[in-house]
Write an enzyme that holds these catalytic residues in place. Structure first.
Site, PDB file in Angstrom:
ATOM      1  N   ASP A  85       0.724  -1.388   0.219  1.00  0.00           N
ATOM      2  CA  ASP A  85       0.282  -0.065   0.181  1.00  0.00           C
ATOM      3  C   ASP A  85       0.948   0.902   0.187  1.00  0.00           C
ATOM      4  O   ASP A  85       0.486   2.643  -0.245  1.00  0.00           O
ATOM      5  CB  ASP A  85      -0.495   0.170   1.003  1.00  0.00           C
ATOM      6  CG  ASP A  85      -2.288  -1.251   1.093  1.00  0.00           C
ATOM      7  OD1 ASP A  85      -2.382  -1.525   0.374  1.00  0.00           O
ATOM      8  OD2 ASP A  85      -2.318  -1.598   2.271  1.00  0.00           O
ATOM      9  N   ARG A 133      -3.831  -8.448 -11.230  1.00  0.00           N
ATOM     10  CA  ARG A 133      -4.770  -9.605 -11.088  1.00  0.00           C
ATOM     11  C   ARG A 133      -5.622 -10.185 -11.823  1.00  0.00           C
ATOM     12  O   ARG A 133      -5.489 -10.771 -13.009  1.00  0.00           O
ATOM     13  CB  ARG A 133      -5.846 -10.080  -9.877  1.00  0.00           C
ATOM     14  CG  ARG A 133      -4.167  -9.992  -8.330  1.00  0.00           C
ATOM     15  CD  ARG A 133      -5.136  -9.730  -7.598  1.00  0.00           C
ATOM     16  NE  ARG A 133      -4.970 -10.309  -6.218  1.00  0.00           N
ATOM     17  CZ  ARG A 133      -5.221  -9.977  -4.660  1.00  0.00           C
ATOM     18  NH1 ARG A 133      -6.473  -9.531  -4.573  1.00  0.00           N
ATOM     19  NH2 ARG A 133      -4.079 -10.087  -3.626  1.00  0.00           N
ATOM     20  N   ARG A 160     -15.562  -9.928   0.473  1.00  0.00           N
ATOM     21  CA  ARG A 160     -15.411 -10.440  -0.594  1.00  0.00           C
ATOM     22  C   ARG A 160     -15.473 -11.395  -0.930  1.00  0.00           C
ATOM     23  O   ARG A 160     -16.434 -12.829  -2.144  1.00  0.00           O
ATOM     24  CB  ARG A 160     -13.551 -10.226  -1.023  1.00  0.00           C
ATOM     25  CG  ARG A 160     -13.106  -8.827  -1.344  1.00  0.00           C
ATOM     26  CD  ARG A 160     -12.492  -8.966  -1.539  1.00  0.00           C
ATOM     27  NE  ARG A 160     -12.117  -6.545  -1.435  1.00  0.00           N
ATOM     28  CZ  ARG A 160     -10.476  -6.700  -2.376  1.00  0.00           C
ATOM     29  NH1 ARG A 160     -10.132  -7.172  -3.015  1.00  0.00           N
ATOM     30  NH2 ARG A 160     -10.195  -5.545  -2.394  1.00  0.00           N
TER      31      ARG A 160
END
Length: 322
Positions: A85, A133, A160
């Protein structure tokens, strides 16, 4: 340390379940090496409250700025970040005092009916918020005759996985490290080989950051530093910086150690960048001596980025992050 040695050290952390878990683990380690109590100070970041896609709200840094502000104001003594991050440019007033041993850097799939990635039915919908991804999963599917659709999602791990449990998606992609840290690794139905999907630069690693003026604390936290992990993530992030890409760019990178028996001989750095539909990819690797200095690790990443740019990597990243 110049302040009261019995005063608890204040560790700034995001409020998410994952952040609290990894900060709790670091707090325990810091207690061991300093002999001082550590208290967690929860800080809400913009990335935690915004429902917009990460790429729209600025990509890198949305989870980091509030923590860094608290450090600079002296409201906390140190902070724990997921290294992936962190923006690649390091502010002068702050220092990464330690990069502990890295967790599993791989991406994983949590799919319905305990399916593996290659067993997903035709037209399977796979959720992920990361262009990196999407690019690699779509490229792999194309190369192996699989028919999948990548669906952009956001939210924490619970959110998720719920998409899969509720039948909205066939699978979601998550980081192994995060699931390990919150004790949910048993829900994984498939570990994606790094040959299939290269992780985000720094994935699975943590950064323990404090103010540059706090030399005593930097020295104490340095006990938790793992030089191999630091060299690897430095090379990966140097590649990312040289490609001028933020954390929302479709860049994957992984540096790993190549050993002959017990003796570590070399470090290999692999990098990939591609269009999110997976139609165009630049994937390269380089191998060299294990970097012994920060500058050598930076050079490893920079050199591979130069080769990738020469093969057209810049044109595959969409919006250039500045």
């Amino acid at each position: 340390m110049s302040d009261n040695p019995l005063r608890p050290l204040r560790l700034g952390t995001r409020r998410s379940k994952l952040a609290m878990a990894q900060s709790g683990q670091v707090a325990e380690a810091v207690r061991r090496v300093t002999g001082r109590p550590v208290e967690l100070v929860e800080i809400t970041t913009y990335g935690d409250v915004s429902r917009e896609a990460l790429a729209q709200i600025g990509g890198t840094g949305v989870f980091v700025t509030a923590l860094r502000d608290a450090l600079l104001k002296g409201e906390v003594d140190f902070a724990v970040h997921s290294l992936k991050d962190l923006p690649t440019a390091q502010p002068e007033e702050l220092v990464i005092a330690a990069v502990p041993v890295r967790e599993d850097p791989r991406d994983v799939i949590v799919a319905r009916d305990a399916l593996k990635f290659t067993d997903l039915p035709r037209g399977a919908r796979i959720g992920t918020g990361a262009p990196r991804r999407m690019a690699q999963l779509n490229a792999y599917a194309r190369a192996h005759g699989l028919d999948v659709e990548t669906v952009p999602i956001r939210g924490n791990v619970d959110t998720r996985i719920r998409y899969v449990r509720d039948g909205e998606l066939d699978a979601v992609v998550l980081a192994a490290a995060g699931l390990n840290r919150i004790g949910r690794i048993d829900e994984v139905t498939d570990f994606l080989s790094v040959d299939t999907v290269l992780p985000a630069p720094g994935q699975g690693a943590l950064a323990i950051e404090c103010a540059a003026r706090n030399a005593d604390l930097i020295a104490a936290l340095g006990e938790l530093d793992d030089p191999f992990t630091r060299a690897a993530v430095t090379a990966e992030r140097s590649l990312l910086a040289a490609l001028e890409a933020g954390c929302s760019a479709p860049v994957g990178a992984l540096a790993d150690l190549l050993a002959d028996g017990q003796i570590v001989k070399e470090m290999r750095l692999r990098g990939v960048v591609g269009t999110t539909d997976g139609t165009r990819m630049v994937q390269l690797s380089t191998t060299g001596p294990v970097p012994e200095t920060h500058d050598q690790a930076l050079a490893l990443g920079r050199d591979l980025a130069t080769e990738m740019l020469a093969q057209g990597a810049a044109g595959l990243m969409g919006e250039r992050a500045h």
